[in-house]
Write a protein that holds these residues in place. Sequence first.
Motif, short mmCIF file in Angstrom:
data_model
loop_
_atom_site.label_atom_id
_atom_site.label_comp_id
_atom_site.label_asym_id
_atom_site.label_seq_id
_atom_site.Cartn_x
_atom_site.Cartn_y
_atom_site.Cartn_z
N ASP A 1 39.44 -23.28 -10.60
CA ASP A 1 40.74 -22.62 -10.52
C ASP A 1 41.01 -21.69 -11.70
OD1 ASP A 1 41.68 -23.75 -8.04
OD2 ASP A 1 42.01 -25.64 -9.10
N ARG A 2 40.63 -22.10 -12.88
CA ARG A 2 40.90 -21.28 -14.07
C ARG A 2 40.27 -19.88 -13.95
NH1 ARG A 2 38.69 -22.07 -20.12
NH2 ARG A 2 39.95 -20.43 -21.05
N TYR A 3 39.14 -19.81 -13.25
CA TYR A 3 38.42 -18.55 -13.10
C TYR A 3 38.66 -17.89 -11.73
CZ TYR A 3 36.19 -20.65 -17.11
OH TYR A 3 35.97 -21.27 -18.32
N THR B 1 32.32 -16.43 -29.76
CA THR B 1 31.58 -17.68 -29.89
C THR B 1 31.30 -18.37 -28.55
OG1 THR B 1 33.65 -18.85 -30.21
CG2 THR B 1 32.48 -18.11 -32.21
N SER B 2 31.65 -17.71 -27.43
CA SER B 2 31.52 -18.38 -26.14
C SER B 2 31.02 -17.42 -25.07
CB SER B 2 32.86 -18.97 -25.72
OG SER B 2 32.76 -19.55 -24.44
N ARG B 3 30.30 -17.99 -24.10
CA ARG B 3 29.89 -17.22 -22.93
C ARG B 3 30.86 -17.41 -21.77
NH1 ARG B 3 23.86 -18.40 -21.54
NH2 ARG B 3 24.56 -17.17 -19.79
N LYS B 4 31.81 -18.33 -21.91
CA LYS B 4 32.80 -18.56 -20.88
C LYS B 4 34.01 -17.66 -21.13
CE LYS B 4 31.58 -23.30 -19.80
NZ LYS B 4 32.03 -24.67 -19.73
N ALA C 1 23.92 -21.45 3.66
CA ALA C 1 23.88 -20.65 2.42
C ALA C 1 24.99 -21.11 1.50
CB ALA C 1 24.07 -19.17 2.73
N GLU C 2 24.72 -21.04 0.21
CA GLU C 2 25.76 -21.29 -0.79
C GLU C 2 26.70 -20.08 -0.75
OE1 GLU C 2 27.29 -23.87 -3.75
OE2 GLU C 2 25.50 -24.16 -2.55
N ILE C 3 28.00 -20.34 -0.67
CA ILE C 3 28.99 -19.26 -0.58
C ILE C 3 29.91 -19.38 -1.79
CG2 ILE C 3 30.84 -18.24 0.80
CD1 ILE C 3 29.61 -19.86 3.20
N GLU C 4 30.04 -18.28 -2.52
CA GLU C 4 30.96 -18.27 -3.65
C GLU C 4 32.00 -17.19 -3.42
OE1 GLU C 4 29.68 -19.37 -7.68
OE2 GLU C 4 30.34 -17.34 -8.21
N ILE C 5 33.26 -17.55 -3.61
CA ILE C 5 34.37 -16.62 -3.45
C ILE C 5 35.08 -16.52 -4.78
CG2 ILE C 5 36.56 -16.16 -2.28
CD1 ILE C 5 34.41 -18.58 -0.57
N ALA C 6 35.27 -15.29 -5.24
CA ALA C 6 35.97 -15.08 -6.51
C ALA C 6 37.02 -13.99 -6.31
CB ALA C 6 34.99 -14.66 -7.60
N ALA C 7 38.09 -14.12 -7.04
CA ALA C 7 39.10 -13.07 -7.04
C ALA C 7 38.56 -11.88 -7.82
CB ALA C 7 40.39 -13.57 -7.69
N ALA C 8 38.98 -10.69 -7.45
CA ALA C 8 38.65 -9.50 -8.23
C ALA C 8 39.28 -9.71 -9.60
CB ALA C 8 39.22 -8.26 -7.56
N ARG C 9 38.45 -9.61 -10.64
CA ARG C 9 38.97 -9.96 -11.96
C ARG C 9 38.26 -9.20 -13.08
NH1 ARG C 9 35.30 -14.18 -10.59
NH2 ARG C 9 33.86 -14.62 -12.27
N LYS C 10 38.95 -9.16 -14.19
CA LYS C 10 38.38 -8.71 -15.45
C LYS C 10 38.43 -9.92 -16.37
CE LYS C 10 39.79 -3.89 -15.31
NZ LYS C 10 40.49 -2.82 -16.04
N GLU C 11 37.59 -9.95 -17.38
CA GLU C 11 37.53 -11.10 -18.28
C GLU C 11 37.46 -10.64 -19.73
OE1 GLU C 11 33.86 -12.53 -16.73
OE2 GLU C 11 34.81 -13.66 -15.11
N THR C 12 37.99 -11.50 -20.60
CA THR C 12 37.80 -11.30 -22.04
C THR C 12 37.12 -12.55 -22.58
OG1 THR C 12 39.97 -12.22 -22.62
CG2 THR C 12 39.87 -9.84 -22.25
N TYR C 13 36.35 -12.37 -23.65
CA TYR C 13 35.56 -13.46 -24.21
C TYR C 13 35.78 -13.56 -25.71
CZ TYR C 13 32.89 -13.22 -19.86
OH TYR C 13 32.52 -13.23 -18.55
#
Length: 161
Positions: free
Chosen positions: A79-81, A106-109, A91-103
């Motif tokens: 949910d956080r992502y 010290t982290s890859r998450k 098939a493995e299905i992944e659904i993601a919202a259209a998003r931008k990210e900041t990091y």
Amino acid sequence: MSNIAELLLKNKDLGKILKQASAVSSKLKIPAYVVGGYVRDTILGKAPKEIDLMVEKNSAKFSEALAKKLKVDNIVRFDRYHTYRIPFSKAEIEIAAARKETYKSTSRKPDKVILTSIEGDLSRRDFTINAIAASIMENNFGEIYDPLSGISDLNNGVLIT
């Protein structure tokens, strides 16, 4: 190459999933696209192994509706992502919202996830060849979105970050 509908549907099992996702997109009025490796591999004539979908609105609602349509009881939730995985037998299905990210350095998450449009989402992807999307919406199924010229890079054998 502006529309790859026939190529997207070439694999009957995966094509059926895309058509079901298209119906969910239409019913919920949520813009949806197949992205990344599925599109890249399809253009290259390779068989895709998984389906990555990107939606411009409520990814949780879309994922729940698609899982129900596919008769899958459990969804792996991030949910956080704004990302959800449907463990489907074909098939493995992944659904993601259209998003931008900041990091944080010290982290890859992602430290912060900001919802955006298809253009914003594609601009954050690792390589131009993974920043190609195809609509799965009924009115323009298969229409290509390639703002970073990933198809040209594929054709020229170039890998650009």
